[in-house]
Design an enzyme around this catalytic site. Structure first.
Site, mmCIF file in Angstrom:
data_model
loop_
_atom_site.group_PDB
_atom_site.id
_atom_site.type_symbol
_atom_site.label_atom_id
_atom_site.label_comp_id
_atom_site.label_asym_id
_atom_site.label_seq_id
_atom_site.Cartn_x
_atom_site.Cartn_y
_atom_site.Cartn_z
ATOM 1 N N THR A 1 -6.842 12.023 4.386
ATOM 2 C CA THR A 1 -7.931 11.251 3.788
ATOM 3 C C THR A 1 -8.559 10.441 4.925
ATOM 4 O OG1 THR A 1 -6.594 9.287 3.329
ATOM 5 C CG2 THR A 1 -6.654 10.974 1.613
ATOM 6 N N HIS B 1 0.893 -1.168 0.000
ATOM 7 C CA HIS B 1 0.000 0.000 0.000
ATOM 8 C C HIS B 1 0.926 1.212 0.000
ATOM 9 C CE1 HIS B 1 -3.109 2.863 0.847
ATOM 10 N NE2 HIS B 1 -2.618 3.167 2.038
#
Ligand code: NAD
Length: 318
Positions: A231, A176
């Protein structure tokens, strides 16, 4: 007596509180406890969420301490620093590893076989650290891995193809982070391989288009951080989807990260995203698929990159 569905969220910042809010709306728990080094902040977030419950939601949301991790179905870890504009997730590794080791030491005495779901970045490394520090069956510990990246890819592909997202099956695996990779050879649209669908629909499809889409997906998180410094909604939705499957044993196949059960393409002893069956009890099975030669080579590089980061961290005494 019926079982109380209880979830602890460690870290009640933007990500932790967005997760609590979405779990409450989806009625996925009877109790949600928020635990944070800043207890007052956690209390404020819990109270704010509770104040709408008379109209929607049924669960008890409160600020607690580490002893509240006892008898939880799931412990979600979001504590730690987030990226600043221009930073990569790997830049957070030393600071967040230290924070997470402290967190695990504090909840370990109260750990009662819960699934532990890690969100803190760099999520592959932090999932590995949690699994090692907690030292339980590794199926119990998983990280959100590439699930958010995959959702971003599916949205981009749906836009490009001009169909609803429900018709697109695609997956991002690996780290990721900067090295993440799409499994292009497996992408399907309306049950056809994507190249076949594009050909019959007169839509251009080639390696350059794949690279452009992947580059956009890779930068989407950093772009939001540039605009609003963080985010949190997207990842909260992904966590909700995982929690639903764990609480209700849906057995979804998703690219989450957990420690590899066996050597795979020459990689072992890392947490990395591969297609994984997630349901009651956490990781049910990792799917060790055979991809094409280019993808297997790319995946090997992802694994080597994560292994190198773990080694560096150990050398730095983190
Ligand atoms: P934030 O700063 O808003 O919240 C972090 C919280 O952690 C704060 O409330 C802080 O008090 C708490 N905290 C720090 N040290 C602690 C400790 N030792 N014990 C308990 N609590 C502690 O940050 P955020 O925006 O909520 O992001 C949290 C993490 O989630 C970051 O690492 C971020 O990179 C990560 N994240 C991951 C994904 C993903 O896809 N995996 C997506 C978005 C964000």
């Amino acid at each position: 007596m019926s079982h109380t569905r209880k979830i602890a969220i460690i870290g009640s910042g933007y990500v932790g509180s967005s997760i609590a809010y979405s779990l409450m709306l989806r009625e996925l728990a009877d109790e949600i406890v928020l635990i944070d080094a800043n207890a007052e902040h956690a209390q404020g977030e819990a109270e704010d969420i509770v104040h709408g419950i008379s109209y929607m939601g049924v669960c008890k949301v409160y600020q607690g301490d580490y002893s509240d991790c006892e008898n939880c179905d799931i412990i979600i870890i979001t504590a730690g620093r987030n990226r600043k504009p221009g930073q990569t997730r790997i830049d957070l590794v030393d600071t967040n590893t230290n924070i997470i080791k402290d967190v695990v030491a504090k909840f370990k005495p109260y750990y009662t076989d819960s699934v532990v779901l890690v969100v803190t970045n760099p999520v592959d490394i932090i999932t590995y650290v949690v699994a090692k520090e907690l030292d339980v069956d590794s199926h119990k510990v998983l990280g959100t891995g590439c699930i958010l990246d995959t959702s971003r890819l599916v949205c981009q592909l749906a836009d490009y193809i001009g169909l609803s997202i429900n018709n697109i099956h695609a997956m991002i695996v690996g780290e990721h982070g900067e090295h993440q990779m799409a499994l292009w050879s497996r992408v399907s649209v309306a049950n056809s391989p994507i190249e076949e669908y594009c050909e019959m629909s007169n839509i251009p499809w080639n390696e350059q288009i794949q690279d452009d889409i992947m580059e956009r997906v890779r930068l989407l998180g950093a772009d939001i951080i540039k605009k609003k410094e963080r985010t949190h909604y997207g990842i909260a939705t992904c966590v909700c989807y995982l929690v639903d499957s764990i609480m209700n044993n849906h057995k979804i196949v998703v690219p989450v990260c957990s420690i590899l059960e066996r050597e795979y393409m020459g990689i072992s002893d890392v947490a990395i995203s591969i297609p994984t069956v997630v349901g009651g009890g956490g990781v049910i099975r990792q799917l060790f698929q055979e991809w094409n030669a280019k993808e297997m080579q790319q995946f090997k590089k992802n694994g080597e990159h994560i292994t190198k980061t773990i080694k560096m961290m150990n050398q730095n005494g983190v």
